[in-house]
Design a protein around this motif. Structure first.
Motif, mmCIF file in Angstrom:
data_model
loop_
_atom_site.group_PDB
_atom_site.id
_atom_site.type_symbol
_atom_site.label_atom_id
_atom_site.label_comp_id
_atom_site.label_asym_id
_atom_site.label_seq_id
_atom_site.Cartn_x
_atom_site.Cartn_y
_atom_site.Cartn_z
ATOM 1 N N TYR A 220 73.067 75.980 -55.292
ATOM 2 C CA TYR A 220 71.796 75.742 -55.972
ATOM 3 C C TYR A 220 70.842 76.908 -55.744
ATOM 4 O O TYR A 220 70.274 77.474 -56.687
ATOM 5 N N PHE A 224 69.353 79.630 -58.452
ATOM 6 C CA PHE A 224 67.920 79.804 -58.711
ATOM 7 C C PHE A 224 67.430 81.160 -58.221
ATOM 8 O O PHE A 224 66.490 81.729 -58.795
ATOM 9 N N ARG A 227 68.203 83.444 -61.047
ATOM 10 C CA ARG A 227 67.282 83.228 -62.163
ATOM 11 C C ARG A 227 65.955 83.948 -61.920
ATOM 12 O O ARG A 227 65.440 84.654 -62.801
ATOM 13 N N GLU A 252 63.536 73.068 -63.995
ATOM 14 C CA GLU A 252 64.865 72.862 -63.403
ATOM 15 C C GLU A 252 64.768 72.570 -61.911
ATOM 16 O O GLU A 252 65.469 71.692 -61.393
ATOM 17 N N ALA A 256 65.635 69.102 -59.850
ATOM 18 C CA ALA A 256 66.651 69.209 -58.801
ATOM 19 C C ALA A 256 66.124 68.866 -57.417
ATOM 20 O O ALA A 256 66.921 68.680 -56.494
ATOM 21 N N LEU A 569 59.127 70.026 -70.782
ATOM 22 C CA LEU A 569 60.394 70.488 -71.363
ATOM 23 C C LEU A 569 60.342 70.609 -72.882
ATOM 24 O O LEU A 569 60.683 71.674 -73.435
ATOM 25 N N CYS A 595 75.790 79.199 -62.985
ATOM 26 C CA CYS A 595 75.486 77.877 -63.515
ATOM 27 C C CYS A 595 76.734 77.004 -63.555
ATOM 28 O O CYS A 595 76.703 75.827 -63.171
ATOM 29 N N TRP A 728 71.052 75.785 -73.029
ATOM 30 C CA TRP A 728 71.430 76.347 -71.736
ATOM 31 C C TRP A 728 72.127 75.272 -70.908
ATOM 32 O O TRP A 728 71.628 74.169 -70.752
ATOM 33 N N ALA A 732 70.253 69.947 -69.849
ATOM 34 C CA ALA A 732 69.434 68.996 -69.084
ATOM 35 C C ALA A 732 68.713 68.008 -69.984
ATOM 36 O O ALA A 732 68.496 66.847 -69.595
#
Length: 808
Positions: A220, A224, A227, A252, A256, A569, A595, A728, A732
């Motif tokens: 995780y 991130f 990113r 995100e 999470a 979102l 990912c 993506w 989600a």
């Protein structure tokens, strides 16, 4: 009204054949002499005087000063040592009521023939417990033959009647020392969770789950980290900012965070939890006051709980069943008055309530009971136990919990999981607490921070007295009580056995009121205790205990941030800007690979981590966190942030059992028509927000997709544009929309649940009822398959994008 017990007749003793072997259970080593010489040597009358004074008032704001005499431990270990005799007991008039044997068996029926003897010599410490019976005194020291037993026709080991079925295939080893430990406590198994977790599943969960959690957590943060790093590089490369990319990363991470917390907490599975499965045997047992709290629940529901409590495997003169009725039901009062003819240890109490005087809900009701029992014959019990009005205890409830308190003089509270017997198929609203009681609470117990589960728990009265009994002014008196006990230096235990079964709210509104009340109570307790970070109330809590209390309070408040992130979102999607920023194709490929690894590793981790509660239960809990977040957020804001003139409200409370179902949505014969269910759930319970959100997201995805296909002219450009905008991985928005759609699907197609009585096995003679075996398990429905198909689709989609990244 039929009698409460199955057999109130005294059965003549059955003599054993002579010439057999003598059986003994050795004594557990005595406690240190310094402990034996401790503080219960003064008379009980002097120790109870603070309580007697405080009981004159129906309301008590604080007990801390008046109960200092209770802060000291008893003089001898309760199960193995002598108590000083109460001056109130008349030893000349010893007359104990014999205990009925519902199975119509005596001790000779329970001992295998190979080890039967005319004398059963049970050696233990010089144990002696006071009795609730007026003028009664019991002493059970050294050995005792059956012919001299004060229980004619009844076994001094009645509790073994409930142990015998656990070992039906091994009668010859019934009294072997491998499970009958020294003294009066039997160890049935080295683990109390054997019923829920054993064999290969236990090995996988115990050793593989923590490793997978650590790997998943690491991936995780690696993902991130990439990113964030690549967004910074893109801003430097293109000389412009990417605000929506930052917002999408924040969304995100917000979604999470509950997974982060759960994963971090699950790392402590590696910490061994030493909690064996124990049973207290014999009739020389401590005195217990069992409080059953009710406030407006159906009389039949309450009476089923009282009947089951009267049928407990525990001597009548050592256990009082006290119904604390805040609903002031005359029917309940009259019925219990009649029952006292056959069950004299049953009491009915209702406290006075005065206009303008706070009554403090359940905590005030329990405190009233704790005060009032001092005026009953025999005084207060050494322990108090509590049951909710709908919680039906198993017969072995007290004998299963008490050993954990008796073996450790600093153990202040022991509690079992809250389990339910009327959960509908597939549990669409996630009303069961399976994940919490089977995964979270055992980990907390290993760290020494087990919470009071609200029902079915047992406390030392001395421990409660030290913290001023149940704290007032909180909607979560159970959490506050266990926290204050830990802060005062006491221990708490979670006993992972199925010892009670209750009911969940039968309608959508009842479920919302119950869960928002829990959240408000948890946050309120956290505020008052400074999030367990400092203060005299929690001065004895260690780091793990403080961290646990802080994390759970923070997760309740985090619902506000989660709601804001979810709402952001669709706004980000409508803006039609890249959600993922990068400076070159190599960085994009690394993001896709990271990912993919993150999604796959997380799915594998879920399969193993959810083993104790069940995989579908864990996934149901993840969806529940999403669609309940707006409700909990609104409740917290209105309770703690907004003033009254802006819609703020005081913390309101309504007991779950008294929440009547206006829609009757789970009754196929009486449920309201669909239009009424939809209007009530969508507007009265504000589920229209969920429906509007789903359509908002779908419109945003459609617009983003259309613009990408129109602007990009090459196949590669279209694919990259779709992936970096609305698609993506792992999609989600699909999972969020699926979760938010649950209130609507529940209104359209609510589950059908049988009538409560159809879920119970009821003895026709005594009226005692216990849940049927099939009612104790949550069964699956077609909706489970549909939900799993969503997870499968998103995983396959992520895998496909990962493969395509090598060719485009």
């Amino acid at each position: 009204m039929p009698p409460l017990r199955k057999n109130d007749r005294r059965r003549p003793e059955q003599q054993h054949p002579t010439g057999m072997t003598e059986i003994k259970m050795n004594t557990v080593s005595a406690p240190p002499s310094s402990y034996r010489e401790s503080t219960l040597s003064p008379s009980r009358e002097s120790m109870l005087s603070p309580y007697r004074e405080s009981s004159r008032s129906p309301y008590r704001e604080s007990h801390r000063e008046s109960q200092e005499s209770f802060l000291e431990p008893p003089s001898v270990h309760p199960i193995y040592g002598n108590y000083r005799e109460s001056p109130q007991m008349d030893h000349q008039n010893f007359n104990r009521r014999p205990l009925a044997d519902p199975y119509n068996r005596t001790l000779s029926d329970l001992i295998p023939e190979s080890i039967s003897d005319s004398t059963l010599d049970v050696t233990h410490g010089h144990g002696s417990y006071p009795s609730f019976a007026p003028g009664a005194h019991s002493s059970y020291s050294g050995s005792q033959t059956r012919s001299s037993s004060p229980y004619p026709g009844a076994s001094p080991f009645r509790s073994q009647e409930t142990l015998r079925p656990l070992y039906p295939d091994s009668p010859s080893t019934y009294f072997k020392r491998d499970w009958v430990k020294e003294g009066l406590i039997a160890q049935l198994h080295s683990r109390d969770d054997k019923e829920f977790l054993s064999g290969k599943k236990r090995w996988l969960y115990r050793w593989i789950a923590p490793l997978l959690c650590l790997a998943s957590l690491s991936m995780y943060w690696f993902y991130f980290g990439l990113r964030i790093t690549f967004i910074v590089d893109a801003q430097k490369h293109y000389g412009s900012s990417f605000p929506l990319a930052w917002v999408f990363v924040a969304i995100e991470i917000s979604i999470a965070v509950p997974i982060f917390m759960q994963t971090i907490w699950s790392l402590f599975i590696l910490k061994k939890r030493n909690r064996p499965k124990l049973r207290l045997i014999g009739n020389e047992v401590p005195t217990v006051d069992v409080f059953i709290t009710c406030c407006g629940e159906d009389d039949d529901l309450v009476l089923d709980t009282v009947r089951a409590a009267c049928d407990l495997d525990y001597p009548q003169d050592r256990c009082r069943i006290i119904l604390l009725d805040d609903g002031k039901s005359d029917t309940l009062k009259n019925v219990l008055d009649e029952w006292r003819e056959t069950c004299p240890n049953v009491f009915y109490m209702r406290r006075p309530k005065f206009p303008g005087v706070p009554h403090h809900f359940k905590a005030g009701n329990l405190n009233y009971g704790l005060d009032t029992v001092h005026n009953l014959p025999g005084g207060a019990g050494e322990y108090m136990a509590a049951l909710d009005a709908d919680m039906i205890p198993e017969q072995s409830w007290l004998r299963a919990l008490l050993p954990h308190l008796l073996l450790d003089e600093k153990m202040g509270l022991a509690c079992p999981p809250q389990l339910f017997y009327n959960v509908p198929k597939d549990d669409p609203l996630c009303q069961s607490l399976d994940f919490f009681v089977h995964v979270s609470e055992p980990v907390k117990d290993a760290l020494g921070v087990a919470w009071c589960t609200g029902s079915g728990y047992i406390c030392r009265t001395s421990a409660l007295a030290q913290i001023g009994n149940f704290p007032l002014g909180s909607l979560a008196e159970d959490v506050a009580t266990s926290t204050l006990l830990l802060g005062a230096g006491w221990k708490t235990a979670f006993v992972h056995e199925a010892l009670q079964f209750g009911t969940v709210p039968e309608d959508y509104g009842g479920h919302l009121k119950q869960r928002t009340r829990w959240a408000i109570g948890t946050v309120d307790t956290a505020f008052k205790l400074k999030f367990c970070l400092w203060g005299k109330e929690i001065r004895h809590m260690n780091f793990a205990q403080r961290s646990s209390s802080f994390i759970y309070a923070f997760l309740s408040l985090f619902n506000i941030l989660l709601t804001l992130s979810i709402f952001a979102l669709p706004i980000v999607l409508i803006a039609n800007r890249p959600l993922v920023a990068y400076s070159n194709d190599t960085q994009l490929r690394w993001l896709i690979r990271a990912c993919f690894a993150n999604v796959v590793l997380n799915r594998i981790c879920e399969f193993v981590l959810f083993i104790p509660a069940g995989y579908t239960t864990g996934q149901r809990g993840a969806r529940y966190q999403l669609w309940m977040a707006p409700y909990i957020s609104l409740s917290i804001i209105r309770s703690f942030v907004l003033p009254t003139w802006l819609g703020g409200q005081k913390q309101a409370f309504k007991p779950t059992g008294s929440l009547k179902s206006a829609l009757n949505e789970r009754d196929p014969k009486q449920r309201a028509p669909m239009w009424r269910r939809l209007s009530t759930i969508l507007f009265n319970y504000m589920a229209s927000f969920h429906v509007a959100y789903v359509y908002f997201v779908l419109v945003a995805v459609t617009l983003s997709t259309y613009r990408t296909l129109v602007v990009q002219h090459t196949l590669r450009g279209k694919l990259v544009g779709l992936v970096t905008h609305a698609f993506w991985p792992p999609l989600a928005w699909i999972m969020v929309c699926s979760a938010f759609w649950i209130p609507f699907t529940y209104a359209v197609d609510p589950p059908t649940c049988p009538d409560r009585d159809a879920l119970l096995d009821r003895d026709p003679k005594t009226g005692v009822a216990h849940p049927k075996p099939e009612a104790k398990k949550t069964t699956s429905a077609p909706q489970t398959l549909w939900n799993e198909s969503e997870y499968t689709f998103t995983t396959i989609f992520t895998t496909l994008i990962f493969v395509l990244a090598f060719f485009y």
